[in-house]
Each structure stands twice: as structure tokens, then as C-alpha cells.
Write a protein that holds these residues in place. Sequence first.
Motif, PDB file in Angstrom:
ATOM      1  N   GLY A  13       0.846  -1.211  -0.201  1.00  0.00           N
ATOM      2  CA  GLY A  13       0.103  -0.029  -0.189  1.00  0.00           C
ATOM      3  C   GLY A  13       0.788   1.210  -0.066  1.00  0.00           C
ATOM      4  N   PHE A  14       1.924   1.451  -0.619  1.00  0.00           N
ATOM      5  CA  PHE A  14       2.884   2.536  -0.980  1.00  0.00           C
ATOM      6  C   PHE A  14       2.095   3.312  -2.132  1.00  0.00           C
ATOM      7  N   PHE A  15       2.092   2.661  -3.073  1.00  0.00           N
ATOM      8  CA  PHE A  15       1.674   3.406  -4.426  1.00  0.00           C
ATOM      9  C   PHE A  15       1.469   2.450  -5.566  1.00  0.00           C
ATOM     10  N   PHE A  16       0.364   2.861  -6.171  1.00  0.00           N
ATOM     11  CA  PHE A  16      -0.168   1.925  -7.301  1.00  0.00           C
ATOM     12  C   PHE A  16      -0.888   2.680  -8.451  1.00  0.00           C
ATOM     13  N   GLN A  17      -0.839   2.533  -9.735  1.00  0.00           N
ATOM     14  CA  GLN A  17      -1.499   2.986 -10.912  1.00  0.00           C
ATOM     15  C   GLN A  17      -2.993   3.348 -10.424  1.00  0.00           C
ATOM     16  N   SER A  18      -3.474   4.608 -10.697  1.00  0.00           N
ATOM     17  CA  SER A  18      -4.765   4.932 -10.475  1.00  0.00           C
ATOM     18  C   SER A  18      -5.838   4.207 -11.614  1.00  0.00           C
ATOM     19  N   PHE A  28      -0.445   8.739 -13.806  1.00  0.00           N
ATOM     20  CA  PHE A  28      -1.076   8.979 -12.669  1.00  0.00           C
ATOM     21  C   PHE A  28      -1.165   7.744 -11.442  1.00  0.00           C
ATOM     22  N   TYR A  29      -0.619   7.946 -10.085  1.00  0.00           N
ATOM     23  CA  TYR A  29      -0.660   7.134  -9.232  1.00  0.00           C
ATOM     24  C   TYR A  29      -1.546   7.565  -8.078  1.00  0.00           C
ATOM     25  N   THR A  30      -1.985   6.641  -7.158  1.00  0.00           N
ATOM     26  CA  THR A  30      -2.512   6.555  -5.998  1.00  0.00           C
ATOM     27  C   THR A  30      -1.494   6.296  -4.863  1.00  0.00           C
ATOM     28  N   TYR A  31      -1.506   7.033  -4.095  1.00  0.00           N
ATOM     29  CA  TYR A  31      -0.873   6.715  -2.633  1.00  0.00           C
ATOM     30  C   TYR A  31      -1.914   5.888  -1.781  1.00  0.00           C
ATOM     31  N   GLY A  32      -1.239   4.707  -1.478  1.00  0.00           N
ATOM     32  CA  GLY A  32      -1.885   3.749  -0.576  1.00  0.00           C
ATOM     33  C   GLY A  32      -1.764   4.436   1.061  1.00  0.00           C
ATOM     34  N   PRO A  33      -2.165   3.525   1.943  1.00  0.00           N
ATOM     35  CA  PRO A  33      -2.206   4.060   3.347  1.00  0.00           C
ATOM     36  C   PRO A  33      -0.813   4.318   3.719  1.00  0.00           C
ATOM     37  N   ARG A 201       7.066   7.319 -17.341  1.00  0.00           N
ATOM     38  CA  ARG A 201       7.552   6.175 -16.980  1.00  0.00           C
ATOM     39  C   ARG A 201       8.309   6.249 -15.566  1.00  0.00           C
ATOM     40  N   ASN A 202       8.521   4.843 -14.998  1.00  0.00           N
ATOM     41  CA  ASN A 202       9.388   4.864 -13.761  1.00  0.00           C
ATOM     42  C   ASN A 202       8.286   5.272 -12.902  1.00  0.00           C
ATOM     43  N   ALA A 203       7.226   4.912 -12.691  1.00  0.00           N
ATOM     44  CA  ALA A 203       6.272   5.170 -11.439  1.00  0.00           C
ATOM     45  C   ALA A 203       6.216   6.739 -11.221  1.00  0.00           C
ATOM     46  N   LEU A 204       6.513   6.745  -9.888  1.00  0.00           N
ATOM     47  CA  LEU A 204       6.458   8.160  -9.251  1.00  0.00           C
ATOM     48  C   LEU A 204       7.676   9.199 -10.016  1.00  0.00           C
ATOM     49  N   LEU A 205       8.607   8.623 -10.710  1.00  0.00           N
ATOM     50  CA  LEU A 205       9.589   9.511 -11.176  1.00  0.00           C
ATOM     51  C   LEU A 205       9.305  10.379 -12.361  1.00  0.00           C
ATOM     52  N   ARG A 206       8.721  10.250 -12.884  1.00  0.00           N
ATOM     53  CA  ARG A 206       8.055  10.857 -14.088  1.00  0.00           C
ATOM     54  C   ARG A 206       6.577  10.790 -14.236  1.00  0.00           C
ATOM     55  N   ALA A 207       5.863  11.449 -13.536  1.00  0.00           N
ATOM     56  CA  ALA A 207       4.076  11.251 -13.352  1.00  0.00           C
ATOM     57  C   ALA A 207       3.731  12.504 -14.341  1.00  0.00           C
TER      58      ALA A 207
END
Length: 577
Positions: A13-18, A28-33, A201-207
Amino acid sequence: MSSDLSELARRRGFFFQSNEAYGGVAGFYTYGPEGAALKRNVEDAWRDRFVTKEGNLEIDAPTVTPEAVFEASGHLDGFDDMLVECPGCGESHRADHVVEDATDLEDAESLPTDEVEALIAEHDLACPECGEALAGQPVETFNLMFETSIGPGGDQAGYLRPETAQGMFVEFPRLKEYARNQTPFGVAQIGAGYRNEISPRNALLRAREFTMAELEMFIDPEEDEPNLDAVADVTLPLYPADAQEAAGEEYLELTPQEAVEEGVVAGEWLAYFLARSTAWFERVGIDMEQYRLRQHLPGELAHYASDCWDAEALVDGDWVEIEGIAARSDYDLSKHAKYGDDSFTLFKEYDEPVSTERATVDPDMSYLGPEFGGAAGDVAEALQALADRDRSAFDDDEVTVEVDGETYAVPTERTGFAVEEVTEHGEHITPHVVEPAFGVGRVVYSVLAHAHETDEVEGEERDVLRLPAAVAPTFVGVFPLTDQDGLPEKARDVASTLRAAGFDVTYDDSGSIGRRYRRQDEVGTPYCVTLDADPEGTATIRERDSTEQVRVDVDDLVGTFAELRAGELDFEELADA
């Protein structure tokens, strides 16, 4: 993004695609708990250092901004990336990334589009998606801002801000009053930014949507100086532009004062914030062995920057920008003064009044109007500008000025030229700006990457996040050893007491005690407390990194954890007590 960290981020639950239920949209990513808590703690640590401890102001400006603001700032013309489109599948790619991924060349972003286009042809580069040749395809610029409209009729154009900075510059006329019109003063903001990335790309690195933490430090470049003594113990791993151009790999290890004295860093304020940032990154969990400060090459400097350094972290084998520290001179305030309808200067009062001679003009508009028509007002302004810089131009019978490339001759007697003595009590100055700008998501990802390790405990492999206690999502996990003897109730009471004392606490009574420890190790919880049926009223505190355990009186848990969190006590000292 490493597959191990990606799997851990989703599972814990750190982050995942929205919006995955609808197929998701790249960037676009959602931060989990766990991720939301980690991100919040990083932001709080940033606010503590760059707002509270520096004595700066903080604002929260809107994310939708009128078009006129970005016209003034230069973003409409200069906020671009390079795009190349595949002729086969139609997929768009960042041309500089295509070059960098397939060659040994770094920082292709700093090259002009025609050179990148030539490199694609020279190396016969292909589409990363379908393999179709890209040679011969045009490389074009693509503005990264998301456009929107304001109001029901859609008559007013607007944009989602690509950075938080403009909100602080536009509001400067009011903010300077809050700072009592005295420099230096800083204005900070933490908030969302939006960039329509060509190939996220690369998740949170280029959103495409991300959080930034930015500070605009307004200074008088002739008088204001930072306190470099306060950061004298910080060593900066500097990678200057000349070393990069010479293909060197060694960094200069200098103190901030040495960096300024040796001319490596252009100015004390830049050096000061390079040092403050470096110390802060270490505090929140960036591995200093995988960290550097890289100076921008001339071709990659932003349109507003006279000098800029990137704080970079080595992540998944690549150097990633996690902060940019730019010397923006007076570019932003001067631009908004030109386009906006307000004062973007400060009145700087002299210690003593100063008497001086000043050249003035008072043109005869009854002559200029009929003679020059619509250009009369501009001619009058040009006459005053000429008087300011060259009084001797009014010595002859006729004065010549140039407006928009056209020359105008005005009889000197019609200019109203005069030199008078005035007493000045001060002057209006346009402050310069030094800007540390952090990508919060990039910092979060880099901290996770640097903290993530795999080791072995009691013959079993474990994933562990060695997060600093200052940013860990949970500070302490509380467990009952068994579900008997009233231990769950006792453990819940302890958890409540710790929460009331201000600690981030999780309670877990599911599975074996070993499994519960592993779950907390995976999310970076520094300490766990296990309650058992000890008649002496003690509990076991376990430390994440060493897995060592000590017995502590239950009544002393709050005080013990307070000392551990404040750094007044380390676990080794507790174990030896």
C-alpha cells in the motif's frame, strides 16, 4: 522501476497506478495508506526545515492559473519537451529519452531538436514499442502544460500549473507587505503540479500529476547574505558542468564556503541551499553514497535560470533529479511587472537621505501628438529613458530617439528637458530569487529505493525498509503475543496510550509473531512492542534493523519512545542499560 520494489509498493500500500478498474492512464498514481503517510512525513520534514526553521512564509495558491500569467512567465513559449512520433504504431516518444536509452549519450535534453533528430538517424534508432525505424521522422517541441477553460462559456483560457512557483511570484505585491518590505524573505508552497508528459515512466519518477515543495527566496543581491557558518560542516558532492563536458566521473567534495571561494558555485545563496538540501536529504533517508549535486549544462538551463544545480539520487541504475536549485535573478518579478498591473518592487530606504541631480523631461504633447500620432506616448517614454542614461543628448537643438525600429527627431525645446536637485530617501529595487524546488514523489520513491533491502533473519529471507524514524509511515507496531490472558485488550490499551502521546501506531494480532514482525519490517516500522503475560509489567521492544529486543516497563514506553524519536537515546544504549 525495480520489479521487487514495484511489487512491495502495491502489496503493502505505498503506491499503485490509479483507476485500474477502468484500464488506468499512464502517469497517474494513487498513494495507498503507507505511501500517503510516508509522503506526509516527508512533506512535514520539508516544512520543518525550509519553512519553520528558516523563518519563512507559506502559502497555498490555486492549481488553475489564467493564461496571462504563463504568457508573462514564458511558459507558453518555453515549457517544452522533444517529441518524435513512430510512423508505424503512431506512439509518441520523448526524443531525448530515445537517444539516451539506446546510446551512451547523457543529457540529450540539453541538445537542440535538429541535433537529436540527427542522432536518431545516425544510430538508426527504432520505436521502443514496435521496432519501426525512427530515422527521418521530425523531432518537434511539445508544450507540457494541461490547458483548460475558466467559466461556463469557456471564454477565459487557463492552465493547470506545471509548478507552484508562479503563485508565489504573482502574489508578491501582497506577500512583500506581510514580510514588512524587508529582504531576505522566503515564501514556500507544497502542492500539486501537472505536466502532460509525452512518455511517463518509472512510476513516481515521471508522472503527469505530482507534488512539489518549492521555496522562493527573495533577496537583495547587493546586501543580503546567508549564514554559511550554519552549514560549514556539510560536504557537497559537486559535479560541475566543466567536469561533465570533459566526461569526468569524479566529484568535487567541497564545503559551501570552499565552493563559493573556488568559483564552483555562483553565489553564497546557491551554496547555502545546496548544503541545507544535502543535510535534509540525508535526514529523510537518501543514501549519501548514491547522491550528487549536478550543475546544469548551458543547453539545459531553464529559460528563467542563470545557474542551476540538480540534487540527484542513483535509482535503479540511473541518476534521477529530486530537486533543482536555481538562481532565477529578477526574471520572474520583472516579467510580471511588465505584464501585470501592480508593483513588483520593494522600497529600500537609505540610512541617510541622499541629494542628487536628476534629469527629467516634460514633453510638449500638443506638439508630439500631431507630429507623431499614436507613437507620441512611446516617444515621450523614450525621451525620459534617454535623459536617464545620456544627458548630453539634449545639448543640441534636436534630440533623436528610436521607437520600434523607427527614428524620431524632436526639437530640444519641445522635450521640456531639465536637471533638478532632488533628495531621495530610498530606491525601488527588484529582488532576485533563489529557488530550491523539490519533487516530493521523486524523493519518496528514491527514499524507498535506498531503504529497500533483503537480508536473512533466523534462516529466513526478509524484505526490509530501513526508513529513518522521522519519515516512517508507522513509528511503532503493537502486538499481543497471544489472544489469551487478556493480552489483546492490554495491547490495545498500550496502542491507545501511545497514539494519545502523538505516535503513529499500528495494532496487529493476526498470524504468528514472526509474521507480524515481517509485515512491519516491510513497511519500515522502526520499533515493535509485544505484550505478554509477564507479571512484572514489562513488554518487549524490538528494533527493526538489528532485530534485537529489550524488556521495558509498560509504564515507561511513552517516555522511552519519546527519547528514541527525539534522538536523545539510541536503541543500543537502551539495550545496554
